[in-house]
Design an enzyme around this catalytic site. Structure first.
Site, PDB file in Angstrom:
ATOM      1  N   THR A 117       0.825  -1.214   0.000  1.00 11.60           N
ATOM      2  CA  THR A 117       0.000   0.000   0.000  1.00 11.60           C
ATOM      3  C   THR A 117       0.857   1.261   0.000  1.00 11.60           C
ATOM      4  O   THR A 117       1.983   1.259   0.539  1.00 11.60           O
ATOM      5  CB  THR A 117      -0.895   0.001   1.260  1.00 11.60           C
ATOM      6  OG1 THR A 117      -1.439   1.301   1.442  1.00 11.60           O
ATOM      7  CG2 THR A 117      -0.121  -0.345   2.523  1.00 11.60           C
ATOM      8  N   TYR A 142      -1.442   0.178  10.460  1.00 15.92           N
ATOM      9  CA  TYR A 142      -1.753  -0.507   9.199  1.00 15.92           C
ATOM     10  C   TYR A 142      -0.557  -0.426   8.246  1.00 15.92           C
ATOM     11  O   TYR A 142      -0.075  -1.450   7.741  1.00 15.92           O
ATOM     12  CB  TYR A 142      -2.998   0.122   8.554  1.00 15.92           C
ATOM     13  CG  TYR A 142      -3.234  -0.322   7.132  1.00 15.92           C
ATOM     14  CD1 TYR A 142      -3.660  -1.606   6.856  1.00 15.92           C
ATOM     15  CD2 TYR A 142      -3.006   0.549   6.058  1.00 15.92           C
ATOM     16  CE1 TYR A 142      -3.858  -2.026   5.541  1.00 15.92           C
ATOM     17  CE2 TYR A 142      -3.207   0.139   4.752  1.00 15.92           C
ATOM     18  CZ  TYR A 142      -3.631  -1.152   4.497  1.00 15.92           C
ATOM     19  OH  TYR A 142      -3.819  -1.564   3.191  1.00 15.92           O
TER      20      TYR A 142
HETATM   21  N1  LIG Z   1      -8.830  -1.200  -1.027  1.00 13.35           N
HETATM   22  C1  LIG Z   1      -7.753  -0.410  -1.165  1.00 13.35           C
HETATM   23  O1  LIG Z   1      -7.880   0.757  -1.617  1.00 13.35           O
HETATM   24  C2  LIG Z   1      -6.377  -0.927  -0.818  1.00 13.35           C
HETATM   25  C3  LIG Z   1      -5.285  -0.059  -0.931  1.00 13.35           C
HETATM   26  C4  LIG Z   1      -4.021  -0.533  -0.624  1.00 13.35           C
HETATM   27  C5  LIG Z   1      -3.833  -1.863  -0.260  1.00 13.35           C
HETATM   28  N2  LIG Z   1      -4.890  -2.693  -0.135  1.00 13.35           N
HETATM   29  C6  LIG Z   1      -4.654  -4.095   0.271  1.00 13.35           C
HETATM   30  O2  LIG Z   1      -5.365  -4.967  -0.568  1.00 13.35           O
HETATM   31  C7  LIG Z   1      -5.761  -6.133   0.141  1.00 13.35           C
HETATM   32  C8  LIG Z   1      -7.229  -6.406  -0.104  1.00 13.35           C
HETATM   33  O3  LIG Z   1      -8.002  -5.283   0.320  1.00 13.35           O
HETATM   34  P1  LIG Z   1      -9.565  -5.193   0.081  1.00 13.35           P
HETATM   35  O4  LIG Z   1      -9.900  -3.745  -0.055  1.00 13.35           O
HETATM   36  O5  LIG Z   1      -9.961  -6.130  -0.994  1.00 13.35           O
HETATM   37  O6  LIG Z   1     -10.118  -5.684   1.512  1.00 13.35           O
HETATM   38  P2  LIG Z   1     -11.292  -6.691   1.884  1.00 13.35           P
HETATM   39  O7  LIG Z   1     -11.520  -6.533   3.348  1.00 13.35           O
HETATM   40  O8  LIG Z   1     -12.443  -6.542   0.954  1.00 13.35           O
HETATM   41  O9  LIG Z   1     -10.626  -8.127   1.602  1.00 13.35           O
HETATM   42  C9  LIG Z   1      -9.815  -8.807   2.527  1.00 13.35           C
HETATM   43  C10 LIG Z   1     -10.201 -10.279   2.462  1.00 13.35           C
HETATM   44  O10 LIG Z   1      -9.311 -11.028   3.300  1.00 13.35           O
HETATM   45  C11 LIG Z   1     -10.070 -11.914   4.129  1.00 13.35           C
HETATM   46  N3  LIG Z   1      -9.254 -12.120   5.346  1.00 13.35           N
HETATM   47  C12 LIG Z   1      -8.830 -11.179   6.233  1.00 13.35           C
HETATM   48  N4  LIG Z   1      -8.035 -11.746   7.157  1.00 13.35           N
HETATM   49  C13 LIG Z   1      -7.945 -13.075   6.848  1.00 13.35           C
HETATM   50  C14 LIG Z   1      -7.250 -14.172   7.422  1.00 13.35           C
HETATM   51  N5  LIG Z   1      -6.503 -14.041   8.525  1.00 13.35           N
HETATM   52  N6  LIG Z   1      -7.363 -15.390   6.838  1.00 13.35           N
HETATM   53  C15 LIG Z   1      -8.145 -15.559   5.724  1.00 13.35           C
HETATM   54  N7  LIG Z   1      -8.815 -14.548   5.142  1.00 13.35           N
HETATM   55  C16 LIG Z   1      -8.716 -13.318   5.691  1.00 13.35           C
HETATM   56  C17 LIG Z   1     -11.392 -11.202   4.363  1.00 13.35           C
HETATM   57  O11 LIG Z   1     -12.448 -12.085   4.699  1.00 13.35           O
HETATM   58  C18 LIG Z   1     -11.613 -10.536   3.006  1.00 13.35           C
HETATM   59  O12 LIG Z   1     -12.308 -11.402   2.110  1.00 13.35           O
HETATM   60  C19 LIG Z   1      -5.416  -5.883   1.607  1.00 13.35           C
HETATM   61  O13 LIG Z   1      -4.238  -6.605   1.917  1.00 13.35           O
HETATM   62  C20 LIG Z   1      -5.164  -4.385   1.666  1.00 13.35           C
HETATM   63  O14 LIG Z   1      -4.207  -4.058   2.657  1.00 13.35           O
HETATM   64  C21 LIG Z   1      -6.184  -2.255  -0.404  1.00 13.35           C
END
Ligand SMILES: NC(=O)c1ccc[n+]([C@@H]2O[C@H](COP(=O)([O-])OP(=O)(O)OC[C@H]3O[C@@H](n4cnc5c(N)ncnc54)[C@H](O)[C@@H]3O)[C@@H](O)[C@H]2O)c1
Length: 330
Positions: A117, A142
């Protein structure tokens, strides 16, 4: 060969699963469904419900499927929550990533793509696109929890037969242009999602957090990237690692920014609906300007975004919101 997608029922992961299937890959998903949804999962993917730190489950997956790469999205993602409850963020994002990486190395999985990120940079020093070797000063647990995982990957790759790509996402938005998945997260804090919910009457008003920043209209500027362009960068990273490419860290953004007010105007225009907006005080830790320098992704991954268009991002997000609303009424 099969690809293991952790967090494949979440917002970005569910798009990745579709992109991999579209590219003819065999896909296995591991997700504990804490913030993800069973309905977001492509039916063609093999699904294991469970935790990324469950060693016995991982061994079962590695013994059942010929996994040659892991794309690791699973994690906790809400910055203010990480400030309130840092240890749970270090647990889920750092400690559990360590468990996953260690099980992968032991099972001989050679490649890993990691969701990192822009939060690893903290507040950029000036209003210029941020490059990968800029100072890393995360300002939230985070951001620190993700940076620590990047460091583990770097050191593991130096010691073992293991290559990785860490992609540092900027502001991910929009939904699958074919309408198969989108952002379904409950209580999301992402501006484009919140603005679309407000346009559709699901929230009373939209808050603008501060209009006295040193930007042309006083509101914060961010680099919004369409989720399908982001999954395409992962596909390219996967192909590159399989072809023998070295480990890499790359920003994922378009290299240009829009202010909060630009986004609100766009959502009003594209939806054809006006909605109430209230300016409130600044939020702690919001930087004025966060935009990616995407030269590394362009050069090393051969990444060419197809949807660098705020109207398109907003249109796909609105279509998904509309679909979600109808789905919830059923
Ligand atoms: N959305 C953004 O703008 C953004 C920006 C930068 C980085 N990210 C990164 O992208 C990734 C996905 O983000 P997102 O927005 O899709 O979030 P999200 O919450 O929609 O997806 C995360 C998924 O991981 C699963 N999960 C969480 N902990 C778990 C565990 N211990 N074991 C198994 N499953 C688990 C959740 O059930 C969920 O389906 C994350 O790692 C986040 O840090 C997202």
């Amino acid at each position: 060969m099969a690809v293991l997608v952790t967090g494949g029922a979440g917002y970005i992961g569910s798009h990745m699963v579709w992109s991999l299937l579209d590219a003819g890959e065999d896909v296995v998903v591991l997700d504990r469904l804490s913030t993800g949804f069973r309905f977001a999962l492509a039916p063609e993917a093999k699904f294991y419900e469970g935790d990324i730190a469950d060693r016995a489950l991982l061994e079962k997956i590695f013994n059942t499927h010929a996994i040659d790469a892991i794309i690791h999205f699973a994690g906790s993602v809400v910055v203010p929550d990480s400030v309130r409850d840092p240890l749970s963020y270090y647990e889920n994002n750092t400690v559990k990533s360590q468990a996953l990486i260690s099980a992968a190395v032991e099972a001989g999985v050679p490649h890993f793509v990691f969701s990192s990120t822009a939060a690893v940079y903290g507040t950029p020093q000036n209003a210029a696109p941020v490059v990968e070797d800029a100072a890393m000063k995360p300002e939230s647990p985070y951001g620190s929890s993700k940076l620590m995982t990047e460091i583990m990957l770097r050191d593991t790759a130096a010691a073992r037969r293991f290559t990785y790509t860490a992609l540092r996402y900027f502001n991910v938005a929009g939904a699958d242009p074919r309408g198969r998945t989108g952002q379904s997260t409950a209580g999301a804090t992402h501006l484009i999602k919140v603005a679309c919910e407000t346009a559709l009457g699901r929230r009373k008003e939209l808050h603008v957090f501060g209009n006295d920043y040193p930007t042309p209209d006083g509101t914060c500027i961010r680099d919004y990237i369409h989720v399908s362009d982001l999954t395409d960068a992962h596909l390219k990273a996967l192909q590159r690692l399989r072809a023998g490419g070295k480990s890499l860290v790359a920003n994922c953004g378009y290299g240009r920014g829009f202010s909060v007010l630009d986004v609100i105007d766009c959502v009003r225009r594209v939806s054809g609906r006006d909605f109430p907006v209230e300016t409130v005080g600044r939020r702690l830790g919001d930087a004025a300007f966060v935009v990616a320098d995407a030269a590394v992704a362009t050069r090393e991954l051969g990444w060419k975004p197809a949807h660098d268009d705020l109207d398109f991002i907003v249109r796909t997000a609105l279509e998904w919101e509309d679909h979600l609303g109808k789905r919830n009424q059923r």
